[in-house]
Each structure stands twice: as C-alpha cells, then as structure tokens.
Scaffold this motif. Structure first.
Motif, mmCIF file in Angstrom:
data_model
loop_
_atom_site.group_PDB
_atom_site.id
_atom_site.type_symbol
_atom_site.label_atom_id
_atom_site.label_comp_id
_atom_site.label_asym_id
_atom_site.label_seq_id
_atom_site.Cartn_x
_atom_site.Cartn_y
_atom_site.Cartn_z
ATOM 1 N N PRO A 9 7.137 -24.456 -5.503
ATOM 2 C CA PRO A 9 8.036 -24.622 -4.444
ATOM 3 C C PRO A 9 8.020 -23.484 -3.576
ATOM 4 C CG PRO A 9 9.185 -24.655 -6.406
ATOM 5 C CD PRO A 9 7.698 -24.824 -6.936
ATOM 6 N N PHE A 10 7.884 -23.732 -2.451
ATOM 7 C CA PHE A 10 7.798 -22.362 -1.357
ATOM 8 C C PHE A 10 9.145 -21.400 -1.663
ATOM 9 C CE2 PHE A 10 9.641 -20.308 2.496
ATOM 10 C CZ PHE A 10 8.449 -19.623 2.824
ATOM 11 N N TRP A 11 10.391 -22.125 -1.758
ATOM 12 C CA TRP A 11 11.369 -21.169 -1.965
ATOM 13 C C TRP A 11 11.512 -20.329 -3.343
ATOM 14 C CZ3 TRP A 11 13.225 -19.576 2.328
ATOM 15 C CH2 TRP A 11 13.220 -20.327 3.497
ATOM 16 N N ALA A 12 10.797 -20.915 -4.393
ATOM 17 C CA ALA A 12 10.809 -20.332 -5.664
ATOM 18 C C ALA A 12 9.715 -19.133 -5.424
ATOM 19 C CB ALA A 12 10.473 -21.180 -6.575
ATOM 20 N N LEU A 13 8.800 -19.457 -4.714
ATOM 21 C CA LEU A 13 7.690 -18.419 -4.607
ATOM 22 C C LEU A 13 8.143 -17.281 -3.656
ATOM 23 C CD1 LEU A 13 4.534 -20.461 -3.994
ATOM 24 C CD2 LEU A 13 4.963 -19.078 -5.997
ATOM 25 N N PHE A 14 8.761 -17.712 -2.556
ATOM 26 C CA PHE A 14 9.348 -16.524 -1.661
ATOM 27 C C PHE A 14 10.410 -15.823 -2.425
ATOM 28 C CE2 PHE A 14 12.452 -15.148 1.356
ATOM 29 C CZ PHE A 14 11.787 -14.873 2.339
ATOM 30 N N ALA A 15 11.370 -16.353 -3.338
ATOM 31 C CA ALA A 15 12.350 -15.626 -3.901
ATOM 32 C C ALA A 15 11.562 -14.771 -4.687
ATOM 33 C CB ALA A 15 13.353 -16.505 -4.796
ATOM 34 N N PHE A 16 10.441 -15.159 -5.735
ATOM 35 C CA PHE A 16 10.116 -14.345 -6.559
ATOM 36 C C PHE A 16 9.371 -13.006 -5.621
ATOM 37 C CE2 PHE A 16 5.872 -13.092 -8.578
ATOM 38 C CZ PHE A 16 6.222 -12.536 -9.760
ATOM 39 N N PHE A 17 8.447 -13.125 -4.678
ATOM 40 C CA PHE A 17 7.766 -12.254 -4.058
ATOM 41 C C PHE A 17 8.970 -11.403 -3.312
ATOM 42 C CE2 PHE A 17 4.293 -15.245 -4.125
ATOM 43 C CZ PHE A 17 3.468 -14.495 -5.111
ATOM 44 N N PHE A 18 9.924 -11.823 -2.946
ATOM 45 C CA PHE A 18 11.051 -10.974 -2.190
ATOM 46 C C PHE A 18 11.427 -10.015 -3.359
ATOM 47 C CE2 PHE A 18 15.325 -10.091 -0.795
ATOM 48 C CZ PHE A 18 15.101 -9.573 0.349
ATOM 49 N N ALA A 19 11.767 -10.587 -4.449
ATOM 50 C CA ALA A 19 12.361 -9.790 -5.493
ATOM 51 C C ALA A 19 11.611 -8.863 -5.942
ATOM 52 C CB ALA A 19 13.164 -10.724 -6.790
ATOM 53 N N VAL A 20 10.495 -9.048 -6.185
ATOM 54 C CA VAL A 20 9.406 -7.983 -6.596
ATOM 55 C C VAL A 20 9.502 -6.936 -5.703
ATOM 56 C CG1 VAL A 20 7.007 -7.794 -7.255
ATOM 57 C CG2 VAL A 20 8.145 -9.716 -8.232
ATOM 58 N N VAL A 21 9.026 -7.187 -4.422
ATOM 59 C CA VAL A 21 8.910 -6.189 -3.499
ATOM 60 C C VAL A 21 10.033 -5.364 -3.138
ATOM 61 C CG1 VAL A 21 9.297 -7.461 -1.324
ATOM 62 C CG2 VAL A 21 7.520 -5.310 -1.493
ATOM 63 N N LEU A 22 11.440 -6.252 -3.302
ATOM 64 C CA LEU A 22 12.591 -5.331 -3.116
ATOM 65 C C LEU A 22 12.888 -4.254 -4.109
ATOM 66 C CD1 LEU A 22 15.449 -5.549 -1.598
ATOM 67 C CD2 LEU A 22 16.212 -6.415 -3.662
ATOM 68 N N VAL A 23 12.449 -4.757 -5.311
ATOM 69 C CA VAL A 23 12.822 -3.771 -6.400
ATOM 70 C C VAL A 23 11.849 -2.772 -6.468
ATOM 71 C CG1 VAL A 23 12.576 -3.485 -8.897
ATOM 72 C CG2 VAL A 23 13.735 -5.546 -8.036
ATOM 73 N N ARG A 24 10.329 -2.945 -6.288
ATOM 74 C CA ARG A 24 9.370 -2.067 -6.018
ATOM 75 C C ARG A 24 9.649 -0.905 -5.050
ATOM 76 N NH1 ARG A 24 4.089 -1.990 -3.204
ATOM 77 N NH2 ARG A 24 2.865 -0.330 -4.037
ATOM 78 N N THR A 25 9.987 -1.483 -3.736
ATOM 79 C CA THR A 25 10.320 -0.390 -2.731
ATOM 80 C C THR A 25 11.549 0.366 -2.775
ATOM 81 O OG1 THR A 25 11.412 -2.375 -1.266
ATOM 82 C CG2 THR A 25 8.835 -1.645 -0.890
ATOM 83 N N GLN A 26 12.754 -0.088 -3.456
ATOM 84 C CA GLN A 26 13.750 0.764 -3.695
ATOM 85 C C GLN A 26 13.357 1.625 -4.579
ATOM 86 O OE1 GLN A 26 17.215 0.625 -2.560
ATOM 87 N NE2 GLN A 26 16.280 -0.177 -0.789
ATOM 88 N N ALA A 27 12.652 1.332 -5.812
ATOM 89 C CA ALA A 27 12.311 2.417 -6.778
ATOM 90 C C ALA A 27 11.380 3.266 -6.039
ATOM 91 C CB ALA A 27 11.614 1.699 -7.881
ATOM 92 N N THR A 28 10.587 3.079 -5.413
ATOM 93 C CA THR A 28 9.742 4.108 -4.540
ATOM 94 C C THR A 28 10.611 5.226 -3.697
ATOM 95 O OG1 THR A 28 7.998 2.573 -4.622
ATOM 96 C CG2 THR A 28 7.670 4.502 -3.121
ATOM 97 N N TYR A 29 11.637 4.581 -3.151
ATOM 98 C CA TYR A 29 12.219 5.227 -2.084
ATOM 99 C C TYR A 29 13.259 6.083 -3.153
ATOM 100 C CZ TYR A 29 16.450 6.124 0.729
ATOM 101 O OH TYR A 29 17.248 6.734 1.561
ATOM 102 N N TRP A 30 13.870 5.734 -4.020
ATOM 103 C CA TRP A 30 14.893 6.618 -4.844
ATOM 104 C C TRP A 30 13.945 7.425 -5.764
ATOM 105 C CZ3 TRP A 30 19.257 7.222 -3.538
ATOM 106 C CH2 TRP A 30 20.118 6.477 -2.599
ATOM 107 N N LEU A 31 12.797 7.091 -6.330
ATOM 108 C CA LEU A 31 12.189 8.095 -7.224
ATOM 109 C C LEU A 31 11.490 9.227 -6.139
ATOM 110 C CD1 LEU A 31 9.908 5.839 -9.147
ATOM 111 C CD2 LEU A 31 12.029 7.238 -10.025
#
Length: 170
Positions: A9-31
């Motif tokens: 399902p599109f929304w499941a994929l969308f939520a997964f990719f959104f969560a992954v990139v959100l965590v990754r970019t926040q971690a990069t910013y804060w590190l």
C-alpha cells in the motif's frame, strides 16, 4: 518473491520512507551541530570527548561538508528541501545546517518539506523501480548471476575501504 513486496500500500510505503529520512536527517543535523559546538570548545575537553565526536569533526573538514556549507550559505533555507531531490546531497546539506547552527524551527520546517518530497519519490517511482529490478533479477538465471556479481563487488569495495591496520597496532 515475498508477498509483502507485491501490491504494497502506498501510504505504508510513504510512512516508512518518511520516517526513515526524518530520523536520518535529524540525526545528521544534531550530530553536526554537536560536533561543531564541541570543536568550538563548548563541550568537554578534547580528552573527554567520545571518539564519534572526533570522527564527526573530521567529517566536517571534508570537501562534501564544505560543499554543503556553501550551498546553505548561498541558498539559505531553500537548500534543505532541495537537497532531497539530488542524490548525495542530503547528508552534506543537513550536516551543514547543523554545523552552521541553523535555527531548529526553521530547519525542521524546511526538512519536513524535503522529507515529504523524498517519501513521495521513493514510495512511487523508487519502489516501482526496485520491485521491477528485483523481479527481473530473480526471474532469470542471468539475473541471479548479476545479483551475485553485484554483491561481490560491494564486498570488495567495502573491504578495500576498511582502514589498513598496522601489525601490532590496535
């Protein structure tokens, strides 16, 4: 092919990719922000810093970090969501935003726009390309050979990039 890859399902994929990139970019910013603060002397003394902070400080000296800093200095807040549209720029630009101590609220608003772009691209075009490639590769003997060669190439590249250990030095 596993059942979960067919008709995801599109929304499941969308939520997964959104969560992954959100965590990754926040971690990069804060590190990057933390490493910049500590390299400016705002944290514990050099001896008391964790090894990862010293490594992150080394990353801040690399050319990619410099390109990210120049992009943020030139384009400001627009560089953050734009970095999600080009391969290899997310880490440099989001790290530069942390390094330059871009205000968190403005950074996060721009980053969420970028995360939405990223998740949309990966949940549609990216997922379709991935499933098509996986289907083609696993559907023929030549595809299996190509996957094995690709895996071997990845192993060779990773092993060659590992730091060379001197004998007796740990």
């Amino acid at each position: 092919m596993p059942a979960w890859t067919d008709g995801a399902p599109f929304w499941a994929l969308f939520a997964f990719f959104f969560a992954v990139v959100l965590v990754r970019t926040q971690a990069t910013y804060w590190l990057a922000r933390l490493a910049a603060a500590w390299s400016a002397g705002e944290g514990p003394a050099r001896r008391g810093r964790p090894r990862w902070v010293l490594r992150a400080g080394g990353w801040l000296q690399r050319a990619s970090a410099g390109r990210g800093v120049r992009a943020v200095q030139r384009w400001g807040l627009l560089a953050v969501p734009a970095s999600f549209l080009a391969t290899g720029t997310k880490t440099a630009v989001n790290g530069a935003a942390g390094l330059l101590r871009m205000p968190f609220g403005r950074y996060t608003a721009a980053m969420v726009v970028g995360c939405l772009l990223h998740a949309t691209i990966y949940a549609t075009v990216g997922w379709a390309a991935w499933t098509a490639a996986l289907s083609a590769a696993t559907g023929s003997p030549w595809g299996a050979v190509a996957l094995a060669l690709l895996a071997a190439l990845v192993v060779v590249v990773v092993v060659r990039r590992l730091p060379r250990r001197r004998s007796g030095v740990r």
